[in-house]
Design a protein around this motif. Structure first.
Motif, PDB file in Angstrom:
ATOM      1  N   VAL A 165       0.842  -1.201   0.000  1.00  0.00           N
ATOM      2  CA  VAL A 165       0.000   0.000   0.000  1.00  0.00           C
ATOM      3  C   VAL A 165       0.875   1.248   0.000  1.00  0.00           C
ATOM      4  CG1 VAL A 165      -1.595   1.362   1.406  1.00  0.00           C
ATOM      5  CG2 VAL A 165      -2.009  -1.069   1.061  1.00  0.00           C
ATOM      6  N   LEU A 166       1.875   1.263   0.871  1.00  0.00           N
ATOM      7  CA  LEU A 166       2.757   2.425   0.942  1.00  0.00           C
ATOM      8  C   LEU A 166       3.511   2.638  -0.367  1.00  0.00           C
ATOM      9  CD1 LEU A 166       4.170   2.001   4.559  1.00  0.00           C
ATOM     10  CD2 LEU A 166       2.300   3.480   3.786  1.00  0.00           C
ATOM     11  N   VAL A 167       3.970   1.564  -0.966  1.00  0.00           N
ATOM     12  CA  VAL A 167       4.667   1.661  -2.255  1.00  0.00           C
ATOM     13  C   VAL A 167       3.713   2.178  -3.331  1.00  0.00           C
ATOM     14  CG1 VAL A 167       5.788   0.323  -4.086  1.00  0.00           C
ATOM     15  CG2 VAL A 167       6.398  -0.073  -1.691  1.00  0.00           C
TER      16      VAL A 167
ATOM     17  N   ILE B 250      -4.944   9.817  -8.107  1.00  0.00           N
ATOM     18  CA  ILE B 250      -6.080   8.974  -8.503  1.00  0.00           C
ATOM     19  C   ILE B 250      -6.791   8.470  -7.253  1.00  0.00           C
ATOM     20  CG2 ILE B 250      -6.699   6.760  -9.570  1.00  0.00           C
ATOM     21  CD1 ILE B 250      -4.354   7.352 -11.586  1.00  0.00           C
ATOM     22  N   PHE B 251      -6.027   7.949  -6.303  1.00  0.00           N
ATOM     23  CA  PHE B 251      -6.592   7.437  -5.056  1.00  0.00           C
ATOM     24  C   PHE B 251      -7.351   8.535  -4.309  1.00  0.00           C
ATOM     25  CE2 PHE B 251      -6.019   6.780  -0.462  1.00  0.00           C
ATOM     26  CZ  PHE B 251      -6.659   5.573  -0.312  1.00  0.00           C
ATOM     27  N   GLU B 252      -6.781   9.721  -4.247  1.00  0.00           N
ATOM     28  CA  GLU B 252      -7.393  10.830  -3.513  1.00  0.00           C
ATOM     29  C   GLU B 252      -8.636  11.382  -4.199  1.00  0.00           C
ATOM     30  OE1 GLU B 252      -4.082  13.489  -2.986  1.00  0.00           O
ATOM     31  OE2 GLU B 252      -3.242  12.276  -1.357  1.00  0.00           O
ATOM     32  N   ALA B 253      -8.849  11.026  -5.458  1.00  0.00           N
ATOM     33  CA  ALA B 253     -10.048  11.467  -6.177  1.00  0.00           C
ATOM     34  C   ALA B 253     -11.246  10.558  -5.896  1.00  0.00           C
ATOM     35  CB  ALA B 253      -9.776  11.501  -7.680  1.00  0.00           C
ATOM     36  N   LEU B 254     -11.030   9.438  -5.243  1.00  0.00           N
ATOM     37  CA  LEU B 254     -12.095   8.447  -5.088  1.00  0.00           C
ATOM     38  C   LEU B 254     -12.970   8.575  -3.839  1.00  0.00           C
ATOM     39  CD1 LEU B 254     -10.230   5.381  -6.543  1.00  0.00           C
ATOM     40  CD2 LEU B 254     -12.063   6.716  -7.600  1.00  0.00           C
TER      41      LEU B 254
ATOM     42  N   VAL C   6      -2.139  -1.224 -10.251  1.00  0.00           N
ATOM     43  CA  VAL C   6      -1.276  -1.250  -9.064  1.00  0.00           C
ATOM     44  C   VAL C   6      -2.120  -1.006  -7.806  1.00  0.00           C
ATOM     45  CG1 VAL C   6       0.658  -0.105  -7.906  1.00  0.00           C
ATOM     46  CG2 VAL C   6       0.769  -0.546 -10.360  1.00  0.00           C
ATOM     47  N   LEU C   7      -3.036  -0.040  -7.880  1.00  0.00           N
ATOM     48  CA  LEU C   7      -3.892   0.261  -6.737  1.00  0.00           C
ATOM     49  C   LEU C   7      -4.821  -0.917  -6.401  1.00  0.00           C
ATOM     50  CD1 LEU C   7      -4.735   3.978  -7.581  1.00  0.00           C
ATOM     51  CD2 LEU C   7      -3.286   3.158  -5.701  1.00  0.00           C
ATOM     52  N   ARG C   8      -5.300  -1.611  -7.423  1.00  0.00           N
ATOM     53  CA  ARG C   8      -6.139  -2.799  -7.180  1.00  0.00           C
ATOM     54  C   ARG C   8      -5.328  -3.908  -6.524  1.00  0.00           C
ATOM     55  NH1 ARG C   8      -7.692  -2.367 -12.457  1.00  0.00           N
ATOM     56  NH2 ARG C   8      -6.794  -4.390 -12.895  1.00  0.00           N
ATOM     57  N   GLU C   9      -4.102  -4.122  -7.000  1.00  0.00           N
ATOM     58  CA  GLU C   9      -3.245  -5.170  -6.431  1.00  0.00           C
ATOM     59  C   GLU C   9      -2.924  -4.883  -4.967  1.00  0.00           C
ATOM     60  OE1 GLU C   9       0.022  -5.269  -9.161  1.00  0.00           O
ATOM     61  OE2 GLU C   9      -1.071  -6.512 -10.602  1.00  0.00           O
ATOM     62  N   ALA C  10      -2.870  -3.601  -4.599  1.00  0.00           N
ATOM     63  CA  ALA C  10      -2.630  -3.218  -3.205  1.00  0.00           C
ATOM     64  C   ALA C  10      -3.934  -3.174  -2.407  1.00  0.00           C
ATOM     65  CB  ALA C  10      -1.934  -1.862  -3.155  1.00  0.00           C
TER      66      ALA C  10
ATOM     67  N   LEU D   8     -12.972   3.311  -3.614  1.00  0.00           N
ATOM     68  CA  LEU D   8     -12.017   2.922  -2.586  1.00  0.00           C
ATOM     69  C   LEU D   8     -12.339   1.541  -2.045  1.00  0.00           C
ATOM     70  CD1 LEU D   8     -11.603   6.194  -0.512  1.00  0.00           C
ATOM     71  CD2 LEU D   8     -10.109   5.287  -2.293  1.00  0.00           C
ATOM     72  N   ASP D   9     -11.295   0.804  -1.735  1.00  0.00           N
ATOM     73  CA  ASP D   9     -11.419  -0.509  -1.109  1.00  0.00           C
ATOM     74  C   ASP D   9     -10.837  -0.373   0.301  1.00  0.00           C
ATOM     75  OD1 ASP D   9     -11.171  -3.127  -0.217  1.00  0.00           O
ATOM     76  OD2 ASP D   9     -10.546  -3.888  -2.165  1.00  0.00           O
ATOM     77  N   PRO D  10     -11.653  -0.468   1.319  1.00  0.00           N
ATOM     78  CA  PRO D  10     -11.162  -0.249   2.685  1.00  0.00           C
ATOM     79  C   PRO D  10     -10.146  -1.290   3.158  1.00  0.00           C
ATOM     80  CG  PRO D  10     -13.434  -1.010   2.722  1.00  0.00           C
ATOM     81  CD  PRO D  10     -13.086  -0.753   1.282  1.00  0.00           C
ATOM     82  N   ARG D  11     -10.054  -2.415   2.479  1.00  0.00           N
ATOM     83  CA  ARG D  11      -9.113  -3.455   2.926  1.00  0.00           C
ATOM     84  C   ARG D  11      -7.669  -2.980   2.875  1.00  0.00           C
ATOM     85  NH1 ARG D  11     -10.287  -8.310  -0.841  1.00  0.00           N
ATOM     86  NH2 ARG D  11     -10.136  -6.575  -2.277  1.00  0.00           N
ATOM     87  N   GLY D  12      -7.308  -2.236   1.830  1.00  0.00           N
ATOM     88  CA  GLY D  12      -5.933  -1.766   1.701  1.00  0.00           C
ATOM     89  C   GLY D  12      -5.570  -0.761   2.783  1.00  0.00           C
TER      90      GLY D  12
END
Length: 109
Positions: free
Chosen positions: A8-10, A20-24, A51-55, A71-75
């Motif tokens: 996740v950090l990577v 992209i993540f911050e737009a969700l 990459v974001l899905r894999e994390a 967003l997927d809260p699991r990551g």
């Protein structure tokens, strides 16, 4: 799950992926919308989303002929769990620094 916490950090270390993540949080968005927000091509957004899905930071669902990403809260839980392992030593170091500062101040009086 520390291994995914690092993933996740990577994943979020890249500024475009982070944008992209911050737009969700505002709601699900299509690749085209994310492309417009991030200023990169749709194919580049798709690669970043992979990459974001894999994390486990984003998930996708079909909506007609579009794919919407959210967003997927699991990551985020994985990242939190990873970082929480460092809290005990961080708090101990903070307490030691406070103790030292307090002793230094008492010596000045």
């Amino acid at each position: 799950m520390p291994a995914n916490g690092v993933r996740v950090l990577v994943a979020l270390s890249d500024p475009t992926r982070r944008a992209i993540f911050e737009a969700l949080p505002q709601g699900p968005r299509s690749v085209g919308e994310l492309s417009a927000i991030s200023g990169v091509s749709s194919s580049a957004v798709s690669q970043h989303l992979k990459v974001l899905r894999e994390a486990r930071l984003v998930m996708v669902r079909a909506a007609g002929n579009r794919r919407l990403y959210s967003l997927d809260p699991r990551g985020l839980a994985d990242a939190r769990d990873y970082l929480e392992q460092f809290w005990p030593s961080a708090l101990a170091a903070y307490a030691a620094a406070l103790s030292t500062a307090s002793a230094d101040m008492a010596g000045d009086g």
